[in-house]
Design a protein around this motif. Structure first.
Motif: not given
Length: 194
Positions: A73-93
């Motif tokens: 659960g600890f690692h799954a939670a961090h994978v979810a958090i990190f993948s959310l950060i990595l999925a985030a657009p870095r530039r507008s649009g």
């Protein structure tokens, strides 16, 4: 590790990529255990049966290749958090990066299977904090653009995921859902009790 390897944001991003991919592979053990593949490496500590019991609900906790459901659960939670950060657009649009959404969905499903309520709260608390910080950083007039885009995609993924579990009619998933739903009911008394 952070002080040694994360000298700048690019280093931290590389660390999150390695962590997410490595633990994403490890999380497949949770799926294998759920589908009852008879691999000796599955299930954590030898001969240990992990369960949570509530009146009328018996939840079998899954650990996959990890030592215990807590670690999974600890690692799954961090994978979810990190993948959310990595999925985030870095530039507008820019659109969210879909490959990281796959890791997020895998992590959330495995997190659901581990049955660790406190770990299920980590991505939720992180995401809410992320939205608040993004709102403060960008100011009231500009909104938070990319964060709202990710929120929309995240909500769609969660709705599809929840609907798929609901229509599956699998008692095990229903019991997991009931057990995890008690997280909200138990949080208030635990926080405000003396």
């Amino acid at each position: 590790i952070g002080v040694q390897y994360a000298r700048n944001p690019a280093d931290l991003r590389r660390f999150m990529i390695v962590y997410t991919v490595a633990n994403g592979v490890m999380l497949t053990g949770c799926l294998a255990e759920q589908f009852q593949w008879n691999w000796p490496a599955l299930g954590g500590l030898a001969d240990m049966v992990w369960i949570r019991y509530m009146p009328g609900v018996l939840v079998q906790l899954i650990s996959g290749f990890y030592r215990s459901p807590d670690m999974a659960g600890f690692h799954a939670a961090h994978v979810a958090i990190f993948s959310l950060i990595l999925a985030a657009p870095r530039r507008s649009g820019e659109l969210p990066k879909v490959q990281w959404m796959f890791f997020m969905l895998l992590a959330l499903f495995c997190l659901f299977l581990t049955g660790r309520r406190k770990m299920f709260g980590l991505p939720v608390v992180f995401f809410l904090a992320w939205l608040v910080v993004a709102r403060l950083k960008r100011g009231h007039q500009k909104g938070i653009g990319p964060a709202y885009m990710i929120l929309g995609v995240f909500m769609i993924v969660a709705i599809v995921f929840g609907f798929a579990l609901f229509i599956s009619n699998d008692v095990a998933y229903e019991d997991h859902g009931i057990y995890l739903a008690t997280t909200l009911m138990d949080t208030g008394p635990k926080i405000f009790s003396t």
